[in-house]
Enzyme design. Sequence first.
Site, PDB file in Angstrom:
ATOM      1  N   ARG B 272       0.863  -1.188   0.000  1.00 37.28           N
ATOM      2  CA  ARG B 272       0.000   0.000   0.000  1.00 37.28           C
ATOM      3  C   ARG B 272       0.893   1.230   0.000  1.00 37.28           C
ATOM      4  NH1 ARG B 272      -1.005   2.548   4.673  1.00 37.28           N
ATOM      5  NH2 ARG B 272      -1.265   0.787   6.067  1.00 37.28           N
ATOM      6  N   HIS B 276      -3.427   4.314   5.084  1.00 34.66           N
ATOM      7  CA  HIS B 276      -4.460   3.292   5.278  1.00 34.66           C
ATOM      8  C   HIS B 276      -5.826   3.831   4.860  1.00 34.66           C
ATOM      9  CE1 HIS B 276      -6.940   0.217   7.042  1.00 34.66           C
ATOM     10  NE2 HIS B 276      -7.559   1.132   7.749  1.00 34.66           N
ATOM     11  N   TYR B 285       4.452   5.693  11.282  1.00 35.26           N
ATOM     12  CA  TYR B 285       4.842   4.326  11.619  1.00 35.26           C
ATOM     13  C   TYR B 285       5.718   3.637  10.569  1.00 35.26           C
ATOM     14  CZ  TYR B 285       0.588   3.448   8.867  1.00 35.26           C
ATOM     15  OH  TYR B 285      -0.363   3.453   7.890  1.00 35.26           O
TER      16      TYR B 285
HETATM   17  C1  LIG Z   1     -12.651  -6.642  13.620  1.00 37.87           C
HETATM   18  C2  LIG Z   1     -12.028  -5.349  13.335  1.00 37.87           C
HETATM   19  N1  LIG Z   1     -10.971  -4.930  14.051  1.00 37.87           N
HETATM   20  C3  LIG Z   1     -10.393  -3.751  13.782  1.00 37.87           C
HETATM   21  C4  LIG Z   1     -10.865  -2.960  12.785  1.00 37.87           C
HETATM   22  C5  LIG Z   1     -10.199  -1.650  12.476  1.00 37.87           C
HETATM   23  N2  LIG Z   1      -9.489  -1.796  11.211  1.00 37.87           N
HETATM   24  C6  LIG Z   1      -9.995  -1.342  10.062  1.00 37.87           C
HETATM   25  S1  LIG Z   1      -9.019  -1.704   8.751  1.00 37.87           S
HETATM   26  C7  LIG Z   1      -7.891  -2.469   9.737  1.00 37.87           C
HETATM   27  C8  LIG Z   1      -6.653  -3.045   9.156  1.00 37.87           C
HETATM   28  C9  LIG Z   1      -6.907  -4.151   8.250  1.00 37.87           C
HETATM   29  O1  LIG Z   1      -5.704  -4.536   7.643  1.00 37.87           O
HETATM   30  P1  LIG Z   1      -5.688  -5.515   6.433  1.00 37.87           P
HETATM   31  O2  LIG Z   1      -6.623  -6.640   6.663  1.00 37.87           O
HETATM   32  O3  LIG Z   1      -4.261  -5.844   6.168  1.00 37.87           O
HETATM   33  O4  LIG Z   1      -6.290  -4.665   5.231  1.00 37.87           O
HETATM   34  P2  LIG Z   1      -5.720  -3.334   4.570  1.00 37.87           P
HETATM   35  O5  LIG Z   1      -6.342  -2.189   5.281  1.00 37.87           O
HETATM   36  O6  LIG Z   1      -4.239  -3.354   4.679  1.00 37.87           O
HETATM   37  O7  LIG Z   1      -6.172  -3.347   3.138  1.00 37.87           O
HETATM   38  C10 LIG Z   1      -8.280  -2.430  11.056  1.00 37.87           C
HETATM   39  C11 LIG Z   1      -7.488  -2.966  12.165  1.00 37.87           C
HETATM   40  C12 LIG Z   1     -11.992  -3.398  12.070  1.00 37.87           C
HETATM   41  N3  LIG Z   1     -12.537  -2.686  11.079  1.00 37.87           N
HETATM   42  N4  LIG Z   1     -12.546  -4.585  12.351  1.00 37.87           N
END
Ligand SMILES: Cc1ncc(C[n+]2csc(CCOP(=O)(O)OP(=O)(O)O)c2C)c(N)n1
Lengths: 435, 381
Positions: B272, B276, B285
């Site tokens: 990415r 985020h 970070y």
């Molecule tokens: C169950 C849950 N925990 C925490 C979050 C907060 N949150 C939103 S996106 C994210 C990161 C997800 O990372 P990844 O699966 O690697 O997807 P990316 O954003 O990198 O595409 C988090 C922790 C959430 N939406 N749902």
Amino acid sequence: MARIEKVKLPDIGEGIAEGEIVRWLVKKGDRVKQFQPLVEVLTDKANVEIPSPVSGRVVRFLASEGERVSVGSPIVEIELEGEAVEPEERAGSAEEVREGVSPELGEKVEVKKEERRVVVRAPPSVRKLARDLGIDLAKVKGTGPGGVITRDDVLRYAQAQQGAQAQATARAAEAEKIQVEAVEKPKAQTVKVEAAEQAVERIPLRGIRKIMAERMALAKSRIPHAYIVEEVDVTDLLSLRDHLAKYAEGKGIRLTILPFIVKAVVKALKEYPLLNSSLDEDRNEIVVKKYYNIGIAVDTEMGLVVPNIKNADRKGLFEIARDISMLASKARSGKLDLSDVRDGTFTITNIGSIGTVMGMPVINPPEVAILGVHRVVDKPVYIDGELKPRKVVNLSLSFDHRVIEGAYAARFLNLVKRYLEDPILLVVSDNELKV
Amino acid sequence: MNLISQALAKDLNLDKALGIFRVLDDQGVPDESLEPKLSKDFLLKIYEYMVRTRILDEWLLKLQRMGKVAIHAPNKGQEATMIGAALALREQDWMFPSYRELGALLVRGMSEEEIIDRAMANADDPLKGSDFAIYGSRDKKIVPAPVPVGNQIPHAVGFALAAKIMGDNIVVLTFFGDGATSRGDFHFGLNFAGLFKPPVVFVIQNNQWAISLPVRKQTAAPTLAVKGVAYGVPSIRVDGNDVLAVYSIAKEAVDKASSGEGPTLIESLTYRLGPHTTADDPRRYRSDEEVKRYEAKDPIPRFRRYLMYRGVLNEDLDREIWGRWRDYIETVVRRCLSKPELPEEVIFEDVYSEMPWNLREQLEEFRESLRVMKSLGLRVE
Ligand SMILES: Cc1ncc(C[n+]2csc(CCOP(=O)(O)OP(=O)(O)O)c2C)c(N)n1
Ligand SMILES: [Mg+2]
């Protein structure tokens, strides 16, 4: 027709209420195109570039670099493309320029570039830590990515500061010792110093004491206190008290002047409601309470607690007296319920029962004022040109100057004085004395 | 394509889960033994989807910074994975995306205009503002992504299992992030998939970060693909910035699923490049150097070099493609900006088929307070 667009700080999402102008990316007089980056803004969450919503010429900046502005407030004026500004309109908008912002800001920014304020980059948790430790983040060097200040940076800085301070103290102590040694016998002195060092007891700050410490620190660091004092002749009040005490005794109630003071205060609060309020800093609103829960500061072995008499405005004198002694004994035996100490609206501290003649109490947050009642003393007082022995008490009022002005507080305290000097007025209905 | 078939054979092949499958090298030069035979038009179509995704993504970021869009999860750098995988689906297939698959939405036929209308929640938003940067469409067989990370995984498995039971010739493809593989839903889904062999394709967008948490702090497993092996799901790791690699493997996986051979897990290794979401500041970070390193592996220039290497694209055509889509999308943005806003009252609609009395009462109060706020010149949020 000429048109000037006041560009506002957009709502940049997820609960962001304000941002800091980090850097203007355009200059006064520049032509900007719609969607062109206009300004860099630092919010609680991120450093972002805000694109221009319109095309035109930058006429004037309404916020300077380093300034915090809230979402929705105007930050720059842009003269819309192809539309010349007419003089009157210009004058009109000049009046609206917010205080403290120079209309020539555009030029100034240029000059200022060199000595531009350091932009602090730190996450909110680190900002809070610094605030708690009283550290100016501008002085801390950030070691995180992109110069972000980390938690460790702040702690290191704090330690360094403390070290410097301790060294200074040590040096001062050293100097003193040398002086003393010069006069006295060296050996004896050294022994004394050691003994003094051992003669300390460390009392853990826990429970009520810890809460007291935190709340008082908060009150004193956050609330701009202002103080006023009034001398009150309570001779007549004391004879009224003596008169009523007989009836009270029959009900097992010990009547002091405190319940009278509670009554007088409540009546005066109804006329001066701002003293019965709190300040909602998040929303910038004064919350005026329409209920009167009067806190009574009680000194206990565990520390200071402030239970409150609920709905004191609806209670009779004896009922208030009974509440006070009940709350005090609950406090001293450590049996207060959370509800006893919650939702207070104004506090009275009867420090005079121990014997002071003057003092400035600290406000009990989130309240905005506290009344100190001191010792009743015998004083000669001129009444109609004649010196008379009278019973006099000092009342001190500390108030939050963000919410209350001095004159307002003084009028309130005068009214309390009036009720206490002429206690028959306590039978008059609320607000009936108002002219 | 011996290698690919081998990777996706019913037998589990741990090597494929530990290795990395790629067709193009960093310079865009293909390994001819693996290069898929695709028509010139199809190759250009892939490229245009990538270009459109990049431009649309930039616009959504910009519109968010102007306060016109509440939130956006930038896609920059991940276009090859989403587009390569989505292109492998057939019209009857279903997609369960995450919130970072703009390119896959375009591939399924959603228009830029619809995406922007929804992001802005203007009067043309078909869901009237109730979608949160997460798009679904029954027509286009896209199920809206749930906000809780990874919830779509068991949904996709269940949907595929239902299709299998009903005898429908449907393949289900689900996208999710590396972060999702640290959640229970991933494990429930994979376990079921391994056991019941529904026609499902899992695509892990391993962009190496779950907000501020890097993959190495999420798992002790050597790769994410090996997790699939443990559940008996054939799994393979691919270079997610190589659109031909992603497409080839996803295509095989879809074919395999549709012929009754069960699920496949694809770990697509990408990065990415942006934050985020629009509420994130990645400089807090991760280092600028790391980002620079991955900018050099940007999937779009890499594919462009391949197309030029193969003589499918030249400078002029490239400029024409970018210019055409830039102009088009800017026109769409301007049109979307000029559309009226949704009336505030719509938040009361579409909860019940008929509005109950208590909501009607609230609606009246709400209207009244809006009227008062507006008459006082207050901002209505
Ligand atoms: C169950 C849950 N925990 C925490 C979050 C907060 N949150 C939103 S996106 C994210 C990161 C997800 O990372 P990844 O699966 O690697 O997807 P990316 O954003 O990198 O595409 C988090 C922790 C959430 N939406 N749902
Ligand atoms: Mg991720």
